[in-house]
Design a protein around this motif. Sequence first.
Motif, PDB file in Angstrom:
ATOM      1  N   ASP B 367       0.853  -1.191   0.000  1.00  0.00           N
ATOM      2  CA  ASP B 367       0.000   0.000   0.000  1.00  0.00           C
ATOM      3  C   ASP B 367       0.888   1.240   0.000  1.00  0.00           C
ATOM      4  OD1 ASP B 367      -1.704   2.079   0.508  1.00  0.00           O
ATOM      5  OD2 ASP B 367      -2.448   1.313   2.433  1.00  0.00           O
ATOM      6  N   PRO B 368       0.870   2.005  -1.112  1.00  0.00           N
ATOM      7  CA  PRO B 368       1.738   3.192  -1.177  1.00  0.00           C
ATOM      8  C   PRO B 368       1.498   4.163  -0.014  1.00  0.00           C
ATOM      9  CG  PRO B 368       0.802   2.721  -3.333  1.00  0.00           C
ATOM     10  CD  PRO B 368       0.115   1.803  -2.362  1.00  0.00           C
ATOM     11  N   ALA B 369       0.264   4.229   0.479  1.00  0.00           N
ATOM     12  CA  ALA B 369      -0.018   5.138   1.602  1.00  0.00           C
ATOM     13  C   ALA B 369       0.719   4.683   2.865  1.00  0.00           C
ATOM     14  CB  ALA B 369      -1.523   5.204   1.865  1.00  0.00           C
ATOM     15  N   LYS B 370       0.814   3.370   3.027  1.00  0.00           N
ATOM     16  CA  LYS B 370       1.543   2.865   4.195  1.00  0.00           C
ATOM     17  C   LYS B 370       3.043   3.129   4.049  1.00  0.00           C
ATOM     18  CE  LYS B 370       2.425  -1.390   6.825  1.00  0.00           C
ATOM     19  NZ  LYS B 370       2.085  -2.823   6.930  1.00  0.00           N
ATOM     20  N   VAL B 371       3.558   2.976   2.839  1.00  0.00           N
ATOM     21  CA  VAL B 371       4.979   3.288   2.603  1.00  0.00           C
ATOM     22  C   VAL B 371       5.246   4.737   3.011  1.00  0.00           C
ATOM     23  CG1 VAL B 371       6.834   3.432   0.911  1.00  0.00           C
ATOM     24  CG2 VAL B 371       5.089   1.644   0.684  1.00  0.00           C
ATOM     25  N   ASP B 372       4.383   5.637   2.549  1.00  0.00           N
ATOM     26  CA  ASP B 372       4.579   7.055   2.850  1.00  0.00           C
ATOM     27  C   ASP B 372       4.461   7.334   4.348  1.00  0.00           C
ATOM     28  OD1 ASP B 372       5.029   7.590   0.238  1.00  0.00           O
ATOM     29  OD2 ASP B 372       3.036   8.435  -0.171  1.00  0.00           O
ATOM     30  N   GLU B 373       3.539   6.632   4.991  1.00  0.00           N
ATOM     31  CA  GLU B 373       3.321   6.820   6.421  1.00  0.00           C
ATOM     32  C   GLU B 373       4.585   6.415   7.218  1.00  0.00           C
ATOM     33  OE1 GLU B 373       0.696   8.116   7.909  1.00  0.00           O
ATOM     34  OE2 GLU B 373       1.113   7.574  10.002  1.00  0.00           O
ATOM     35  N   LEU B 374       5.123   5.236   6.906  1.00  0.00           N
ATOM     36  CA  LEU B 374       6.304   4.760   7.633  1.00  0.00           C
ATOM     37  C   LEU B 374       7.518   5.628   7.313  1.00  0.00           C
ATOM     38  CD1 LEU B 374       5.885   0.865   7.385  1.00  0.00           C
ATOM     39  CD2 LEU B 374       5.150   2.411   9.218  1.00  0.00           C
ATOM     40  N   ASN B 375       7.613   6.020   6.041  1.00  0.00           N
ATOM     41  CA  ASN B 375       8.710   6.902   5.656  1.00  0.00           C
ATOM     42  C   ASN B 375       8.635   8.225   6.425  1.00  0.00           C
ATOM     43  OD1 ASN B 375      10.900   7.669   3.635  1.00  0.00           O
ATOM     44  ND2 ASN B 375       9.407   9.316   3.390  1.00  0.00           N
ATOM     45  N   ALA B 376       7.430   8.768   6.541  1.00  0.00           N
ATOM     46  CA  ALA B 376       7.263  10.042   7.262  1.00  0.00           C
ATOM     47  C   ALA B 376       7.648   9.884   8.727  1.00  0.00           C
ATOM     48  CB  ALA B 376       5.816  10.529   7.138  1.00  0.00           C
ATOM     49  N   PHE B 377       7.314   8.734   9.302  1.00  0.00           N
ATOM     50  CA  PHE B 377       7.675   8.509  10.703  1.00  0.00           C
ATOM     51  C   PHE B 377       9.199   8.541  10.868  1.00  0.00           C
ATOM     52  CE2 PHE B 377       8.608   5.972  14.484  1.00  0.00           C
ATOM     53  CZ  PHE B 377       7.770   6.577  15.417  1.00  0.00           C
TER      54      PHE B 377
END
Lengths: 112, 604
Positions: B367-377
Motif C-alpha cells: 500500500d503506497p499510503a503505508k509506505v509514505d506513512e512509515l517513511n514520514a515517521f
Amino acid sequence: MTREEILQEIVEILSDSFELDPKQIHPESTLYEDLDLDSIDAVDIFVQLRDLTGRRPNPDVAKEIRTVDELVTFVEDELAAAERGDPEPEPAAPPTRTEAAPDDTGSAASGT
Amino acid sequence: MRSDRVGARRQADVVICGGGLAGLTLARQLRLEVPAAAVLVLERTTRPLPDACHKVGESTIELGAHYLAHTLGLEAYLRREHILKNGLRFFGGDTAGTFGERPEIGPSEPPVIPAFQLDRGKLERDLRAMVEAEGVTLVEGAMVEAVALDEGSSGSAAPGAHTVTYRDAAGASHTVAARWVVDAMGRRRLLQKQLGLRRPASNPQSAAWFRVAERVVPADLVAPSVRAWHARDVGGSRWRSTSHLIGRGYWVWMIPLSTGFTSLGVVADAAAHPFASFNTPERARAFLRAHEPALAARLEDVAFADFRAMPDYSYLSERVLSAQRWASVGEAGFFVDPLYSLGGDFLGLGNTFVAALVADDLSGHLDPAKVDELNAFLYETSRDALRTTSGNSAIFAHARIFAAKLWWDFFHYWSFFAAYFFQQLWKLDLREHHAVRAIGHRYDALNVVAQRVLETWAELSPERLDGRRAFMPLPMFPSVLADQHLALTEPRTPEQTLAKMAGDVQTAEALVRELVVLALRDLGPALARRFGEVARLDTLGFVPSDPRVVADDLPRRARVEALPPIARDMERALGRTSSSVATSALLAAALDGARAASSADSAA
C-alpha cells in the motif's frame, strides 16, 4: 569508621537531602515520625548510603530500619561485611513508582 | 528453495547493496520474517574481517539492542560474544581537575532492559556466516557500480524491474534483476545521491575516532586510594557503560569492546572547537591534552590501532522508503548524531519497515499510503532526534543542567520512540498510526521548547565547576522516569500503547514545566528576568501553573505532598537549589522579562 563518624555522615546526608536542621537529627530520632520522611525518602537514603558502604543494601534489612541509630548500625555492619568480602545481594527487580509510594500522587498537577 | 535461483537466474526478490551491519541484519530479518523472499547481498569487502574493524557504531541503546536481540534472535549470541552494556555514563565538571572529583551521571545498577557494546568487526564476520547458513546469497568482493530503478508506478512495476550492475573480485561485470533494491552501502549513499534526496542537516559537529588495543576505563583515571569513587561502583560494572567525558562544546566517548579493544572518539561543535584541532591522531592527542588531561595521560604511550575523522557528519533524508520498491537503510539513508548511540535504533527501525513492506508486497498488498506513512515517521523522528543532539555546546559545560537534559531526553525516548518499537506500533492500521504520529508531533513541539529552555539556562548559567552532587543516578529507581524504561517490555497491545502514550505526553508537558522551575531556581533573582527574556517564556506555552509554583514555596513536607510525582522525582535526582526568593517571585520576574522583550519587539 567509628560510630560517631558514621553518624556525622548520616546527619549530613539527611540534612542535605531533606532540608532538615542538623541540630534536629539525633540517634534516637525516628525517620518516619520525628523527621517526617516517607518511603521514597527511605529509598533515596539507602541509595546514598551505598556510596559510603560500597555495597548493595539488602532490602529486607533496610525496610526494618526505623531510627537514625539503626541506620548507623546498618552502615557499621555493611562496612564490616565489605571488609570481610561477604557476597553482595543480587540486584532486586526495581519497584515501579506507584509500588514504592502508593500515596504520592501530588496535588499541584491538578491545581487543587 | 527460492533463494537457489539467485545464482542461476541472476535475479532476486530483494537485492541488498552493501553487506555491513545494516545490510546483513536486513538479510537475516528477511529470512526470519519473509522466508519466501530470495535475498542477494552484494558486499565489496572479503573475509577474513579483522576484529574492531574500521566502523563506528559500537554502542547500542534499548531500541537497537532489542532489534538485534529479539527481532533478529541474537540475544544469546550477543551475551556470549559481546559486552553487556551498563547504560550511558557522563563525567562533567572541571575537565582539568582531579577526575575522581568530577560529577558523574549514570546508572547505579545494570539496566533492566539490556543493551550491548558491539565489536563491529567480529559482529559483521559472524553475521556473514549466519546469513549464508540461513540461505541468503552473499557475494563478496562485489563492487556495485550502478542501480537502474524502474520508475514506473508501484502498481505497474513488474517484479524484477530494477537492475543492479556490479563488478566481481575478478573484474567481470554482472547485472542482477531485482524486485526490491536496498541501498545499505553506508555514506556512499548511492540511491540518495542518484535521486537527489539528500538534505543538509544544520548540525555543525564533527568527530574523530580511534581504537586502542587495550582496555581503557574511567577507573584508570582515578587513584585506587579515592575509595568512595570506586565504592560507588557497587556491582563492578561501571566499565561496561559508554562513558562520556563532557566539556564546553565537546564530548569524548569511551566504549569497551569484547575483543579487548577500546573505542574512543572526540565530537565537537565547530563554533567551539574547529575540526582542524582534532582531525589527525597527533591533533586528537593534543586536543585531549588541552581538554581531557587525565585521559590524555592514560593514552600517552598507547598506540592508536586506527584513526578516522569525519567533518559535519549529520545528514537527513525526506525519503528512504519508496512504493517503487527501493529503500535506503542504515547510514545510506540518514545519520543523526553519535550522542546517545541512536544509529542502531534507526537502523533497526528502518530495516523493520523494509521487511514489513517486502512482506506486504510479496503477498500482493503493498500500500503506497503505508509506505509514505512509515517513511514520514522515520523522517520526523530523525529530524526530532537531530534537534535533541545539536546545540548542546553550553549544556555540556554544566553537569547538573546536562543531567536535567538527560531527564527530558530519556523520558522522550522511552515514552515515545523506544515504546513505538518495543510495542510494534507500525502494525497499527493507517488511521491509528496517524494518531501515533500526531502524538509524535506534540513531542516534537515539546522538544523544541525543552531544548530551548535547557540551552538558555546553560548559556546564562555562570561557570560552576562543582556539580553539587558527586553522583547523580540516572535513571533513579523508582521514579516516573524509570517507569518508562520498565514499561518498554510490559505486554500490551499496540492499541493499549497508543492510549498510554496519550497520557505520557501530558506528563512530558509537566516535565517541560519542571525544567523551567529548575532553571529559574538555579539562575536565581539576578538572572530570572534575563532567562524569561532570552527563552521568550511568554511564547513557550509551558509556563508552570500557579498551584505548582505556590506548592514550591511550601515547607518541605507540605511541598513534597503537593508536588506532582515528576517534580519530586526530578528534585530527588538533580537536587534543589536553595533560593532566598520564592519560586513564584522568580517566575514573575521571568515573565516580566519576557513581556518586556515582546513589547520591545512589537515596538520595533
